[in-house]
Scaffold this motif. Structure first.
Motif, PDB file in Angstrom:
ATOM      1  N   SER A 146      35.345  31.074  30.219  1.00 45.95           N
ATOM      2  CA  SER A 146      34.996  32.308  30.883  1.00 45.95           C
ATOM      3  C   SER A 146      36.293  32.598  31.903  1.00 45.95           C
ATOM      4  CB  SER A 146      33.757  31.743  32.113  1.00 45.95           C
ATOM      5  OG  SER A 146      33.765  32.772  33.014  1.00 45.95           O
ATOM      6  N   GLU A 159      37.715  35.162  35.109  1.00 45.73           N
ATOM      7  CA  GLU A 159      37.608  36.193  36.420  1.00 45.73           C
ATOM      8  C   GLU A 159      38.362  37.450  36.062  1.00 45.73           C
ATOM      9  OE1 GLU A 159      35.315  36.004  39.026  1.00 45.73           O
ATOM     10  OE2 GLU A 159      34.725  33.998  38.249  1.00 45.73           O
ATOM     11  N   GLY A 195      33.845  41.215  38.287  1.00 46.12           N
ATOM     12  CA  GLY A 195      33.036  40.283  37.180  1.00 46.12           C
ATOM     13  C   GLY A 195      33.886  39.320  36.430  1.00 46.12           C
ATOM     14  N   ARG A 196      33.249  38.665  35.467  1.00 40.92           N
ATOM     15  CA  ARG A 196      33.914  37.845  34.810  1.00 40.92           C
ATOM     16  C   ARG A 196      33.347  37.774  33.255  1.00 40.92           C
ATOM     17  NH1 ARG A 196      31.282  35.841  38.118  1.00 40.92           N
ATOM     18  NH2 ARG A 196      29.390  34.750  37.905  1.00 40.92           N
ATOM     19  N   TRP A 222      29.769  40.192  29.832  1.00 44.57           N
ATOM     20  CA  TRP A 222      30.339  40.411  30.955  1.00 44.57           C
ATOM     21  C   TRP A 222      29.387  40.256  32.050  1.00 44.57           C
ATOM     22  CZ3 TRP A 222      32.452  46.287  31.779  1.00 44.57           C
ATOM     23  CH2 TRP A 222      33.213  46.204  32.782  1.00 44.57           C
ATOM     24  N   ASP A 223      29.602  39.075  32.888  1.00 43.88           N
ATOM     25  CA  ASP A 223      28.770  38.808  34.032  1.00 43.88           C
ATOM     26  C   ASP A 223      29.148  39.660  35.273  1.00 43.88           C
ATOM     27  OD1 ASP A 223      26.911  37.089  32.807  1.00 43.88           O
ATOM     28  OD2 ASP A 223      28.236  35.576  32.976  1.00 43.88           O
ATOM     29  N   ASP A 224      28.359  39.793  36.027  1.00 42.47           N
ATOM     30  CA  ASP A 224      28.357  40.513  37.399  1.00 42.47           C
ATOM     31  C   ASP A 224      29.406  41.710  37.075  1.00 42.47           C
ATOM     32  OD1 ASP A 224      27.048  38.677  38.561  1.00 42.47           O
ATOM     33  OD2 ASP A 224      28.909  37.344  38.873  1.00 42.47           O
ATOM     34  N   ALA A 225      29.141  42.536  36.181  1.00 41.62           N
ATOM     35  CA  ALA A 225      29.970  43.636  35.899  1.00 41.62           C
ATOM     36  C   ALA A 225      29.651  44.790  36.909  1.00 41.62           C
ATOM     37  CB  ALA A 225      29.900  44.296  34.558  1.00 41.62           C
ATOM     38  N   PRO A 226      30.640  45.383  37.338  1.00 39.53           N
ATOM     39  CA  PRO A 226      30.283  46.677  38.267  1.00 39.53           C
ATOM     40  C   PRO A 226      29.614  47.664  37.505  1.00 39.53           C
ATOM     41  CG  PRO A 226      32.619  46.732  37.480  1.00 39.53           C
ATOM     42  CD  PRO A 226      31.915  45.481  36.871  1.00 39.53           C
ATOM     43  N   SER A 253      25.904  44.522  46.524  1.00 40.85           N
ATOM     44  CA  SER A 253      25.967  43.071  45.679  1.00 40.85           C
ATOM     45  C   SER A 253      26.023  41.904  46.470  1.00 40.85           C
ATOM     46  CB  SER A 253      27.169  43.195  44.815  1.00 40.85           C
ATOM     47  OG  SER A 253      28.341  43.778  45.520  1.00 40.85           O
TER      48      SER A 253
END
Length: 138
Positions: free
Chosen positions: A16, A18, A24-25, A120-124, A138
Protein backbone atom coordinates in the motif's frame (compact mmCIF):
# COMPACT_ATOMS: atom_id res chain seq x y z
CA UNK A 1 -3.90 25.18 -2.27
CA UNK A 2 -3.58 21.79 -3.91
CA UNK A 3 -0.91 19.39 -2.62
CA UNK A 4 2.01 18.63 -4.95
CA UNK A 5 1.48 15.87 -7.48
CA UNK A 6 3.08 12.70 -6.06
CA UNK A 7 6.31 11.33 -7.52
CA UNK A 8 6.00 8.10 -9.54
CA UNK A 9 6.67 4.95 -7.51
CA UNK A 10 6.63 1.16 -7.80
CA UNK A 11 4.18 -1.09 -6.03
CA UNK A 12 4.08 -4.86 -5.53
CA UNK A 13 1.10 -7.08 -4.75
CA UNK A 14 0.08 -6.68 -1.12
CA UNK A 15 1.73 -3.27 -0.75
CA UNK A 16 0.00 0.00 0.00
CA UNK A 17 1.36 3.47 -0.81
CA UNK A 18 0.19 6.82 0.60
CA UNK A 19 -0.25 9.43 -2.14
CA UNK A 20 -0.21 12.46 0.14
CA UNK A 21 -2.58 14.61 2.23
CA UNK A 22 -6.16 14.23 1.02
CA UNK A 23 -5.18 11.98 -1.90
CA UNK A 24 -5.74 8.59 -0.29
CA UNK A 25 -3.58 5.53 -0.90
CA UNK A 26 -3.10 2.96 -3.61
CA UNK A 27 -2.74 -0.76 -3.03
CA UNK A 28 -2.28 -3.73 -5.30
CA UNK A 29 -4.26 -6.87 -4.48
CA UNK A 30 -4.20 -10.30 -6.10
CA UNK A 31 -7.35 -11.46 -7.87
CA UNK A 32 -8.54 -14.01 -10.40
CA UNK A 33 -10.08 -13.00 -13.70
CA UNK A 34 -10.07 -9.31 -12.75
CA UNK A 35 -7.62 -6.45 -12.83
CA UNK A 36 -4.54 -6.53 -15.05
CA UNK A 37 -2.68 -9.73 -15.92
CA UNK A 38 -0.27 -10.47 -13.09
CA UNK A 39 2.26 -11.68 -15.66
CA UNK A 40 2.79 -8.00 -16.51
CA UNK A 41 4.22 -7.33 -13.06
CA UNK A 42 8.03 -7.34 -13.01
CA UNK A 43 9.89 -8.41 -9.90
CA UNK A 44 10.41 -4.80 -8.83
CA UNK A 45 6.66 -4.14 -9.03
CA UNK A 46 4.41 -2.17 -11.35
CA UNK A 47 4.87 1.55 -11.82
CA UNK A 48 2.33 4.06 -10.59
CA UNK A 49 2.73 7.26 -12.58
CA UNK A 50 0.84 10.51 -12.93
CA UNK A 51 -0.23 12.19 -16.15
CA UNK A 52 2.44 13.51 -18.41
CA UNK A 53 0.06 14.07 -21.33
CA UNK A 54 -0.27 12.05 -24.51
CA UNK A 55 -1.15 8.74 -22.85
CA UNK A 56 -3.59 6.51 -24.75
CA UNK A 57 -5.81 3.70 -23.55
CA UNK A 58 -8.69 1.51 -24.71
CA UNK A 59 -10.84 1.02 -21.61
CA UNK A 60 -12.52 -2.35 -21.06
CA UNK A 61 -15.81 -2.41 -22.94
CA UNK A 62 -14.90 0.41 -25.32
CA UNK A 63 -14.32 0.01 -29.05
CA UNK A 64 -11.39 2.38 -29.55
CA UNK A 65 -8.14 3.58 -28.07
CA UNK A 66 -8.18 7.33 -27.43
CA UNK A 67 -6.03 9.83 -25.58
CA UNK A 68 -6.50 9.65 -21.82
CA UNK A 69 -7.46 13.33 -21.89
CA UNK A 70 -10.58 12.47 -23.95
CA UNK A 71 -11.68 9.64 -21.61
CA UNK A 72 -11.25 11.90 -18.56
CA UNK A 73 -13.35 14.60 -20.23
CA UNK A 74 -16.03 12.08 -21.21
CA UNK A 75 -16.16 10.71 -17.64
CA UNK A 76 -16.43 14.26 -16.23
CA UNK A 77 -13.29 14.04 -14.13
CA UNK A 78 -12.86 17.51 -12.66
CA UNK A 79 -9.89 19.24 -14.37
CA UNK A 80 -7.93 20.04 -11.21
CA UNK A 81 -7.91 16.34 -10.15
CA UNK A 82 -6.67 14.92 -13.47
CA UNK A 83 -3.00 15.35 -12.58
CA UNK A 84 -3.50 13.35 -9.36
CA UNK A 85 -5.01 10.20 -10.87
CA UNK A 86 -2.72 7.27 -10.06
CA UNK A 87 -2.04 5.41 -13.33
CA UNK A 88 -0.84 1.83 -13.10
CA UNK A 89 1.71 1.45 -15.91
CA UNK A 90 3.78 -1.30 -17.48
CA UNK A 91 7.56 -1.28 -17.94
CA UNK A 92 7.22 0.93 -21.06
CA UNK A 93 5.04 3.42 -19.17
CA UNK A 94 1.86 2.41 -21.03
CA UNK A 95 -1.29 2.77 -18.92
CA UNK A 96 -2.76 -0.47 -17.53
CA UNK A 97 -5.39 1.05 -15.24
CA UNK A 98 -6.38 4.65 -14.56
CA UNK A 99 -7.32 5.97 -11.12
CA UNK A 100 -10.41 4.23 -9.84
CA UNK A 101 -11.98 4.74 -13.27
CA UNK A 102 -11.12 1.93 -15.66
CA UNK A 103 -8.68 -0.73 -16.80
CA UNK A 104 -7.17 -0.79 -20.26
CA UNK A 105 -8.69 -3.68 -22.19
CA UNK A 106 -5.55 -5.04 -23.82
CA UNK A 107 -3.91 -5.88 -20.48
CA UNK A 108 -6.92 -7.20 -18.57
CA UNK A 109 -6.75 -10.58 -16.86
CA UNK A 110 -8.87 -13.18 -18.69
CA UNK A 111 -11.52 -15.18 -16.78
CA UNK A 112 -9.67 -17.59 -14.49
CA UNK A 113 -6.31 -15.88 -15.11
CA UNK A 114 -4.26 -14.49 -12.21
CA UNK A 115 -4.73 -10.75 -12.00
CA UNK A 116 -3.75 -7.72 -9.94
CA UNK A 117 -6.28 -5.11 -8.97
CA UNK A 118 -5.30 -1.65 -7.90
CA UNK A 119 -7.43 -0.23 -5.15
CA UNK A 120 -7.54 3.52 -4.49
CA UNK A 121 -8.67 3.91 -0.87
CA UNK A 122 -9.92 7.21 0.56
CA UNK A 123 -9.72 8.72 -2.91
CA UNK A 124 -10.85 12.34 -3.20
CA UNK A 125 -13.95 13.16 -5.24
CA UNK A 126 -12.79 13.24 -8.83
CA UNK A 127 -16.04 13.28 -10.80
CA UNK A 128 -18.08 16.41 -11.33
CA UNK A 129 -21.33 14.60 -10.42
CA UNK A 130 -19.91 13.38 -7.12
CA UNK A 131 -19.26 16.90 -5.99
CA UNK A 132 -22.89 17.90 -6.03
CA UNK A 133 -24.02 14.97 -3.90
CA UNK A 134 -21.04 14.56 -1.63
CA UNK A 135 -21.27 17.32 0.97
CA UNK A 136 -20.07 15.28 3.95
CA UNK A 137 -16.69 16.20 5.33
CA UNK A 138 -14.00 13.53 5.39
Amino acid sequence: PMPPVPEPFRIRPGESHELGPGLGRVKLTESTGAGVRSGLCPEQGLSVVFRAGGERCKPVGRAHSRPLKKWLQELHVVPWMRAYLPILADAEGQPLAVGGLFECATQRAAPGEAGLQRVWDDAPAILAEQEQISCKSS
